[in-house]
Design a protein around this motif. Structure first.
Motif, short mmCIF file in Angstrom:
data_model
loop_
_atom_site.label_atom_id
_atom_site.label_comp_id
_atom_site.label_asym_id
_atom_site.label_seq_id
_atom_site.Cartn_x
_atom_site.Cartn_y
_atom_site.Cartn_z
N HIS A 53 14.29 -61.22 27.36
CA HIS A 53 14.61 -61.98 28.57
C HIS A 53 15.63 -63.08 28.27
CE1 HIS A 53 10.62 -60.67 30.68
NE2 HIS A 53 11.55 -59.71 30.65
N GLU A 90 11.17 -49.55 32.73
CA GLU A 90 12.48 -49.97 32.22
C GLU A 90 12.55 -51.47 31.94
OE1 GLU A 90 16.29 -48.21 33.25
OE2 GLU A 90 15.25 -47.20 34.90
N ASN A 91 11.85 -52.28 32.69
CA ASN A 91 11.95 -53.73 32.53
C ASN A 91 10.83 -54.31 31.66
OD1 ASN A 91 14.23 -53.89 34.24
ND2 ASN A 91 12.88 -53.75 36.03
N ASN A 140 12.24 -52.20 27.10
CA ASN A 140 13.58 -51.62 26.88
C ASN A 140 13.79 -51.25 25.41
OD1 ASN A 140 14.17 -54.05 29.12
ND2 ASN A 140 14.91 -52.01 29.66
#
Length: 567
Positions: free
Chosen positions: A83, A479-480, A483
């Motif tokens: 992030h 996907e989030n 990854n």
């Protein structure tokens, strides 16, 4: 998550510099005997080491031996971005603590800290460790991570928490799954108590509580109507009176003994009291100073007064002590005399047989009442067991019905999951995609079964293809989340060259449309087979070559990952 660098304070370590997209470690192909030893060149250890830095435990004999090696090696440093924030984890395996961005984290709190970084909360379910195991299958010669698509935690296939993690990553309703687990756990505990409950039932079957109640009523009537001869009744009353008198004497003796003790202590204090003549003289001199000739008593008169006072106190205490002792002797004699009379009366009563008969009735009533209580307790337990079991079975049936409704209502989204799986499988088997189903279970705690099938299943290498397709599907469904995807080179061990090449082609295709990092280690023989195959284009082969981050050789220890022998 994007790995940036894995290095060590030990200069022998071959640092790994990661980049976005594909990352490959290449090493010499190991023999079967070399695979059984921890003293390999380090291809598999590169991924395992990342797991250990992320808090995985050392369980098997080989892992414990590897831990001993690591504990003497130095610090390991893993740098990554998540992030858009950079993190550095430093770990020395001779110590329990971890360091995240130089902040010391205890071994106990470390999993919570990772949950917070990657999942946003310390008590996340499934945990970061469980999720990372799903996206980074490692290798062990002693436990199976590649035995089935669902065994990423190296747990038995039926393990609830392993299945929970997979169902969660498939985006199913986990409230239904958790409710099913809770119900099944309670039913399991009841089943464990089944033997004890059945013993209670046998007791109830063999003993009629109503018969026991009836017998108690009859015996109590017999006790109420029990007749004792007139002289027996008179003797019984007299014996009771003697018992009362004995108790009175005991109380009086107790009181006088305490009183005697206090008097004797006072007498002992009087014996040791001495008159300080000098003190009295000082008092008289002081009085004369203030009152001149008004003090008319002489010193010897005061001394005589005090001596007489103490002597009189001694005499009084001596007389009182003597009186108490006499009274105690009298009371003790009377108590013994009455006790003797009572003992003779009780002996006479017992010899008559009436008292024994009455006491036997009382004893029988007590026994039956206790038996009644036990049987009623068993009856309540049995009823509670039946009630709880029926209630849980109803809840379980409702939960199963809800799961069927859930699958029906979410048929479209589940079919989309199957479509992703089939699209991946088709790349390997000429547009034959097999199937991927999520179905309700019969009795399992995890509520839903995950059933998959691909063409030619059971053939050499097909199981590994299915594992790859499943793992890639989980990546696309989440996907989030991380990854990140990784595989150990063992996934290629049973594949033919076309399947190996197809894995890299699929990864390169996915990287065009999805942002993630793929980390894999591979033997040089397998890599050469891939690069020689016509499935990949020239450009794709070039990308693969550029993605090699580290090459390990079996020629000398300095060419190994750790730069030294493990032994």
């Amino acid at each position: 998550m994007e790995l940036l660098k894995l290095t060590s304070s030990n200069p022998n370590f071959r640092s790994i510099i990661f980049k976005p997209g594909l990352n490959i470690i290449v090493g010499s192909q190991l023999t079967k005997e070399q695979k059984k030893s921890i003293n390999g060149i380090g291809k598999s250890m590169s991924l395992n080491l990342i797991h250990y830095i992320f808090g995985s435990t050392f369980k098997t004999k080989t892992e414990l031996k590897f831990k001993s090696f690591l504990s003497k090696y130095g610090d390991f440093i893993l740098t990554f971005i998540h992030h858009e924030k950079e993190y550095t984890i430093r770990k020395n395996f001779s110590q329990g603590d971890f360091f995240i961005n130089d902040k010391k984290i205890s071994q106990t709190n470390y999993p919570k800290e990772l949950n917070k970084i990657f999942l946003g909360k310390t008590d996340a379910k499934p945990s970061f460790k469980q999720i990372f195991n799903c996206f980074a299958r490692r290798y062990s010669s002693e436990v199976s991570y590649y035995g089935n698509i669902l065994t990423q935690q190296s747990r038995p296939l039926e393990d609830y928490y392993q299945r929970y993690t997979n169902l969660s990553l498939l985006n199913l309703d986990m409230e239904l799954v958790q409710e099913s687990f809770t119900i099944k756990e309670k039913l399991g505990k009841l089943d464990k108590a089944k033997t004890t409950i059945e013993e209670y039932k046998k007791v109830l079957d063999n003993s009629n509580i109503n018969d026991i109640k009836d017998e108690i009523v009859d015996l109590k009537k017999d006790l109420e109507n029990f007749l004792i001869a007139e002289n027996f009744d008179s003797l019984k009353k007299e014996a009771d009176l003697f018992t009362k008198q004995i108790n009175d004497y005991r109380n009086k003796i107790y009181y006088l003994e305490n009183k005697l003790l206090r008097k004797e202590e006072s007498f002992a204090v009087s014996q040791n009291t001495k008159i300080d003549v000098q003190k009295i003289k000082e008092l008289f001199d002081e009085a004369n100073f203030f009152f001149e000739n008004k003090v008319i008593k002489r010193l010897d008169e005061a001394q005589t007064f005090h001596e007489n006072l103490i002597l009189n106190r001694k005499k009084r205490l001596s007389v009182e002590i003597g009186q108490i002792k006499l009274e105690l002797e009298r009371l003790e004699i009377n108590k013994i005399e009455i006790g003797t009379k009572r003992d003779l009366l009780l002996k006479s009563l017992n010899n008559s047989g009436a008292l024994e008969e009455r006491d036997s009735i009382k004893d029988r009533i007590t026994i039956l009442e206790n038996e009644q209580k036990d049987l009623e307790k068993y009856e309540h337990l049995l009823n509670d067991f039946k009630t709880d079991k029926n209630k849980l079975e109803i809840e379980d049936a409702i939960n199963k019905q809800n799961s069927i409704i859930y699958l029906k209502n979410n048929k479209e989204s589940i079919e989309k999951i199957e479509a992703i799986f089939r699209s991946l499988v088709k790349k390997f088997y000429d547009n034959q995609g097999g199937s991927f189903k999520i179905e309700e279970t019969k009795n399992a705690k995890y509520l839903f079964d995950i059933n998959s099938h691909i063409p030619k299943e059971g053939s050499q290498g097909v199981g590994e293809v299915k594992i790859f397709c499943y793992d890639a599907m989980l990546l696309l469904l989440n996907e989030n989340l991380l990854n990140f995807l990784a595989h150990d080179g063992c996934i290629f061990s049973e594949m033919d060259p076309r399947q190996k090449s197809t894995i890299f082609k699929v990864i390169l295709d996915l990287l065009k449309d999805h942002k993630f990092q793929y980390f894999v280690n591979i033997g040089d023989n397998s890599l050469n087979e891939i690069l020689d195959n016509d499935i990949l284009t020239i450009d794709e082969k070039a990308v693969i070559k550029k993605s090699i981050r580290l090459e390990l050789s079996d020629k000398e220890p300095k060419d190994w990952l750790f730069g030294v022998s493990f032994d």
